[in-house]
Design an enzyme around this catalytic site. Structure first.
Site, PDB file in Angstrom:
ATOM      1  N   HIS A   1      -3.857   2.664  -0.649  1.00  0.00           N
ATOM      2  CA  HIS A   1      -3.079   3.694  -1.341  1.00  0.00           C
ATOM      3  C   HIS A   1      -1.785   3.140  -1.950  1.00  0.00           C
ATOM      4  O   HIS A   1      -1.086   3.855  -2.667  1.00  0.00           O
ATOM      5  CB  HIS A   1      -2.820   4.891  -0.415  1.00  0.00           C
ATOM      6  CG  HIS A   1      -1.658   4.731   0.505  1.00  0.00           C
ATOM      7  ND1 HIS A   1      -1.770   4.299   1.804  1.00  0.00           N
ATOM      8  CD2 HIS A   1      -0.347   4.975   0.314  1.00  0.00           C
ATOM      9  CE1 HIS A   1      -0.578   4.282   2.361  1.00  0.00           C
ATOM     10  NE2 HIS A   1       0.306   4.682   1.476  1.00  0.00           N
TER      11      HIS A   1
ATOM     12  N   ASP B   1      -8.513   3.145   3.754  1.00  0.00           N
ATOM     13  CA  ASP B   1      -7.202   2.753   3.226  1.00  0.00           C
ATOM     14  C   ASP B   1      -6.904   1.295   3.565  1.00  0.00           C
ATOM     15  O   ASP B   1      -6.101   0.988   4.455  1.00  0.00           O
ATOM     16  CB  ASP B   1      -6.138   3.692   3.803  1.00  0.00           C
ATOM     17  CG  ASP B   1      -4.844   3.622   3.029  1.00  0.00           C
ATOM     18  OD1 ASP B   1      -4.828   2.961   1.968  1.00  0.00           O
ATOM     19  OD2 ASP B   1      -3.847   4.214   3.486  1.00  0.00           O
TER      20      ASP B   1
ATOM     21  N   GLN C   1       7.713   6.315   4.619  1.00  0.00           N
ATOM     22  CA  GLN C   1       7.420   5.875   3.248  1.00  0.00           C
ATOM     23  C   GLN C   1       8.002   4.474   3.005  1.00  0.00           C
ATOM     24  O   GLN C   1       9.169   4.222   3.325  1.00  0.00           O
ATOM     25  CB  GLN C   1       8.011   6.855   2.230  1.00  0.00           C
ATOM     26  CG  GLN C   1       7.040   7.905   1.739  1.00  0.00           C
ATOM     27  CD  GLN C   1       6.377   8.686   2.861  1.00  0.00           C
ATOM     28  OE1 GLN C   1       7.063   9.119   3.767  1.00  0.00           O
ATOM     29  NE2 GLN C   1       5.079   8.871   2.805  1.00  0.00           N
ATOM     30  N   GLY C   2       7.170   3.617   2.445  1.00  0.00           N
ATOM     31  CA  GLY C   2       7.605   2.238   2.195  1.00  0.00           C
ATOM     32  C   GLY C   2       7.116   1.271   3.256  1.00  0.00           C
ATOM     33  O   GLY C   2       7.178   0.064   3.085  1.00  0.00           O
ATOM     34  N   ASP C   3       6.649   1.818   4.391  1.00  0.00           N
ATOM     35  CA  ASP C   3       6.095   0.956   5.445  1.00  0.00           C
ATOM     36  C   ASP C   3       4.601   0.749   5.262  1.00  0.00           C
ATOM     37  O   ASP C   3       4.012  -0.145   5.882  1.00  0.00           O
ATOM     38  CB  ASP C   3       6.331   1.586   6.827  1.00  0.00           C
ATOM     39  CG  ASP C   3       7.794   1.547   7.231  1.00  0.00           C
ATOM     40  OD1 ASP C   3       8.455   0.528   6.972  1.00  0.00           O
ATOM     41  OD2 ASP C   3       8.286   2.541   7.799  1.00  0.00           O
ATOM     42  N   SER C   4       3.982   1.592   4.444  1.00  0.00           N
ATOM     43  CA  SER C   4       2.532   1.534   4.265  1.00  0.00           C
ATOM     44  C   SER C   4       2.048   0.127   3.982  1.00  0.00           C
ATOM     45  O   SER C   4       2.724  -0.649   3.295  1.00  0.00           O
ATOM     46  CB  SER C   4       2.118   2.407   3.085  1.00  0.00           C
ATOM     47  OG  SER C   4       2.070   3.722   3.503  1.00  0.00           O
TER      48      SER C   4
END
Ligand code: ARG
Length: 523
Positions: A330, A376, A468-471
């Site tokens: 994603h 994912d 958010q941003g750690d994905s």
């Protein structure tokens, strides 16, 4: 001040004026007539200020009044000025007096200097300004083009950016679709796997997974098995006696088509099977887990990388080998499909956009779907090999049969937001110590959206989570060993750090064959 002096003192703003200033023979635009006789360079007084000779305009009364220090009566022309009929003797305002000591005229010198300055500085400054303006305009055009258009080099045309990597050919030679994120599934590509306990090798053949007898096993065979797993580094192997293993067993032949699995009836004659390590991985200098997110250094999580799109951090990722980075599908949204705009920053605790590695290929799972994220997972292949160091190290993949203990202690790292909805990324790499949460508990809060290809980790009481941003970043486990294995990939969650809404991670175990299939294909 005389008009002439005023002209000298005031800056000129055009080259023409400058030329006029340095060439008295060409008068500036003036109501004053031109002196008939050209002046020498040594006498660069402007026509406006010079007294008129017999052919000029007679100065008005104010001009005839000489300053007190100036000798009245007919003025002596300066030594350098040729006397002649066009010169008017008499008091001249603005006419420099000779320096009686040196013979040099300070005003003439000043005028020359100013003239020289004007002659060279103004054109040079103008050229510099023009070049700077062109550069700025060029950069602006490039920024606009980069943001709105793709340039087809072969057909020499621009196409709108949304046609780049949209699955339809718009440039000749399919140029706009060549370097885009690709959906692949090479899950059946690899016939090798390693067990969690003891890294025991199994090879697929004859419709089953076989343990490899140590009989006849050597470095060449070890390399061939590692190539199946997607590693080209120098392997280490050992022969182990495992009474818990009941088979089936096989040996390996290396043929022209690669590995050939030869079944063994009964048990290995040596009584030993092969244990293999294809890469030194999961080594760091941090065995502590600290409750709560906190600053950490890359040396403690040297496999952590930042995925950056057009100079912005988008996601985390992890190093699997010198070329391969593991992340989440994603991270590559429809608008961010262009491989050449991605970079991977390795070996730094703080986000830095200058030293990131270029990307050669990006793969996401064929079945990935944005809504439920059941697949994912993504792999990036770098253009050049990473050089391993204390701050750049690969993480280990888990064994195919890994079974984490209940509540297993895990660590997760990243530069993502430190508060839900917060607009800022963490400037320094953060780590948080969390625990495995059983899928059944997790699914009570997530309405059974957590599938077998996902796992849950966090704190049920909230407060410790990814965001958010750690994905794409690695969720790692080391248990009691000194070796860190990546068991999860940061994927999704409801908010960040909310009680009972723990983080959802892609299960690495569920995708080992997908990962190794690509790694093998990309060796
Ligand atoms: N999807 C997020 C990202 O793109 C990660 C969200 C993780 N959320 C959570 N509650 N753990 O960075």
């Amino acid at each position: 001040m005389s008009r002439g002096e005023g002209d000298i003192a005031s800056p000129l703003n055009s080259t023409g004026a400058n030329e006029r200033a340095s060439n008295p023979a060409q008068p500036a635009v003036s109501s004053q007539p031109v002196p008939a006789t050209p002046r020498t360079n040594a006498q660069p007084s402007r026509p406006n200020s010079a007294p008129s000779g017999p052919t000029g305009v007679t100065p008005g009364p104010a001009r005839t009044t000489a300053p007190a220090t100036r000798p009245s009566g007919p003025a002596q022309p300066p030594a350098s000025r040729p006397a002649g009929p066009t010169r008017t003797p008499g008091p001249v305002r603005g006419t420099p007096r000779p320096n009686t000591r040196t013979g040099a005229n300070p005003l003439v010198y000043k005028i020359r200097r100013v003239s020289a300055l004007r002659r060279y500085c103004v054109p040079v400054t103008t050229v510099v300004l023009i070049l700077a303006s062109l550069a700025v305009i060029g950069i602006l055009i490039k920024v606009v083009l980069d943001n709105y258009y793709f340039f087809c080099t072969k057909s020499f045309k621009f196409i709108p950016l949304d046609k780049w990597c949209d699955g339809t050919q718009d440039c000749s030679g399919n140029e706009d679709e060549l370097r885009c994120v690709q959906r692949v599934d090479y899950s059946n590509n690899s016939i090798a796997r390693l067990s969690e306990s003891g890294s025991i090798v199994q090879l697929y053949g004859y419709g089953r997974w076989n343990y490899i007898c140590s009989d006849g096993f050597d470095v060449a065979r070890a390399k061939a098995v590692c190539a199946e797993l997607g590693y080209s580094s120098n392997p280490t192997y050992s022969f182990v006696t495992r009474n818990d293993i009941i088979g089936p067993f096989s040996t390996i032949l290396l043929g022209s088509n690669g590995i050939e699995v030869i079944p063994v009836t009964g048990t290995c004659s040596s009584g030993n099977v092969v244990s293999l390590s294809c890469i030194t991985c999961g080594v760091n200098h941090d065995k502590q887990r600290i409750i709560g997110g906190q600053d950490t250094s890359i040396e403690h999580y040297p496999w952590q990388v930042s995925l950056q799109y057009m100079g912005s951090h988008i996601c985390g990722g992890s190093i699997l080998n010198r070329r391969i980075i593991l992340s989440a599908a994603h991270c590559f949204q429809m608008s961010d499909q262009q491989v050449d705009r991605w970079r991977v920053q390795c070996g730094r605790s703080t986000l830095n956009y200058l030293f990131a590695s270029e990307v050669d290929k990006i793969y996401i799972h064929t079945l990935y779907n944005l809504d439920l994220k059941p697949y994912d997972i993504a792999i990036l292949k770098l253009k050049t090999d990473l050089t391993f160091s204390d701050s750049i190290q690969p993480v280990c993949l888990p064994g195919f049969d890994i079974s984490l203990p209940d509540n297993a202690p895990l660590s997760v790292t990243g530069w993502g937001h430190t508060v839900e909805g917060g607009g800022n990324l963490a400037s320094t790499l953060q780590k948080v110590a969390i625990n495995l949460i059983s899928r059944s508990v997790c699914n009570q809060e997530y309405y059974n959206q957590v599938l077998d290809t996902m796992m849950c980790a966090g704190r049920l009481s909230g407060g410790l989570d990814t965001c958010q941003g750690d994905s794409g970043g690695p969720l790692v486990y080391s248990g009691d060993t000194a070796r860190w294995e990546q068991v999860g990939i940061v994927s999704w969650g409801d908010g960040c750090g909310r009680p009972l809404k723990v983080g959802i991670y892609t299960s690495v175990q569920a995708f080992l064959s997908w990962i190794c299939g690509i790694m093998k294909a990309e060796l």
